[in-house]
Design a protein around this motif. Structure first.
Motif, short mmCIF file in Angstrom:
data_model
loop_
_atom_site.label_atom_id
_atom_site.label_comp_id
_atom_site.label_asym_id
_atom_site.label_seq_id
_atom_site.Cartn_x
_atom_site.Cartn_y
_atom_site.Cartn_z
N ASP A 84 0.81 -1.21 0.00
CA ASP A 84 0.00 0.00 0.00
C ASP A 84 0.85 1.26 0.00
O ASP A 84 0.48 2.27 -0.59
N GLU A 88 0.73 0.73 -4.38
CA GLU A 88 -0.66 1.00 -4.70
C GLU A 88 -0.87 2.28 -5.51
O GLU A 88 -1.75 2.36 -6.36
N GLU A 92 -3.33 2.68 -8.74
CA GLU A 92 -4.43 3.66 -8.77
C GLU A 92 -4.27 4.61 -9.94
O GLU A 92 -5.25 4.98 -10.60
N ILE A 106 -4.92 6.31 -3.12
CA ILE A 106 -4.82 4.98 -2.53
C ILE A 106 -5.79 4.79 -1.35
O ILE A 106 -6.18 5.74 -0.68
#
Length: 283
Positions: A84, A88, A92, A106
């Motif tokens: 993350d 991420e 995204e 995110i």
């Protein structure tokens, strides 16, 4: 300078984030991919690794250190945190290329589903002595044609004034500073909460060891997390930041965008007030 605090331990956060992620997979389901698609993506990832090894003359000791680090990330339950924070935002970015409506960013590792549902004008669950600047956050949820979306859900969660998230820090009450606000018949909402603080991602585990070895910092700017849902429309997952805040230009997760900066207006009673509207495209 804003007073900031460390987040909970990497071990505690890693365990909570891993359990939350596994539960979310059961709730959302996993997207099926063809063997051709899997081969294409995995081959691309491996090629990037191979290219980096060749370009940087990676040695056997460095390779063995990387293997040990990968094992420690898994054993510490830190894959949700690592993915993350460092990966991420690019996923995204790719997803957003063909999307309309409000800007997203995110989700991060600290989302928890099934929080308390609240009316369109509501105060988030918080402690009686909750520290921080009171914040009134209001807005409207519309479709991309400008029509209000009644009954839309504004799912909001954020850290407290010391940088801790409920569900990921043992001393913070369950559900603190989380809630799902349901918009009124004109798509409007007004949420009373407190302004969060910047925080360090958990950095006493293997992710933190990598950050320290690379000479980076582990800080994220203060932000509100939001997931905006309405039947028949694409859900928007985003974060809203604060003008003038620390680490806006050096977010470890590289998730800030100019369109996501709030600039609250201070009122005489010390409350900060800000408006931000959302537009959702058809699903």
């Amino acid at each position: 300078m804003t007073t900031t605090h460390e987040s909970p331990s990497a071990a505690d956060s890693g365990a909570s984030a891993s359990e939350s992620f596994k539960a979310s997979l059961e709730r959302r389901g996993s997207a099926a991919s063809s063997s051709e698609r899997v081969a294409t993506v995995v081959t691309g990832i491996l090629k990037g690794i191979h290219d980096a090894i060749r370009a940087n003359d990676v040695t056997y000791p460095e390779f063995q250190a990387a293997k040990a680090w990968l094992i420690s990330v898994g054993e510490g339950g830190e894959w949700p945190l690592f993915m993350d924070v460092f990966v991420e935002h690019v996923v995204e970015e790719v997803a957003a290329q063909n999307q309309k409506g409000s800007k997203g960013t995110i989700e991060g590792p600290y989302y928890l589903p099934d929080q308390i549902r609240l009316p369109s004008t509501a105060t988030l669950t918080m402690r009686e002595d909750e520290a921080g600047t009171p914040l009134v956050f209001q807005g409207q949820v519309r479709d991309i044609a400008g029509d209000p979306l009644a009954g839309a859900e504004v799912d909001i969660w954020h850290a407290d004034n010391a940088g801790y998230y409920s569900g990921f820090a043992a001393h913070v009450p369950t559900g603190n500073l989380r809630g799902v606000i349901v918009t009124d018949d004109r798509g409007r909402f007004e949420i009373t909460t407190v302004q969060p603080a910047p925080y360090q991602i958990p950095h006493d585990g293997p992710t933190g060891a990598l950050i320290e070895a690379a000479g980076w910092h582990p800080w994220r700017p203060a932000h509100l997390h939001l997931m905006i849902r309405a039947e028949g429309h694409r859900t928007i997952t985003t974060q809203l930041y604060f003008a003038g805040g620390e680490y806006l230009e050096s977010d470890i997760a590289d998730a800030t965008k100019p369109e996501l900066i709030l600039d609250p207006t201070p009122e005489d009673d010390g409350t900060a007030r800000v408006r931000y509207d959302f537009e959702l495209e058809p699903a």
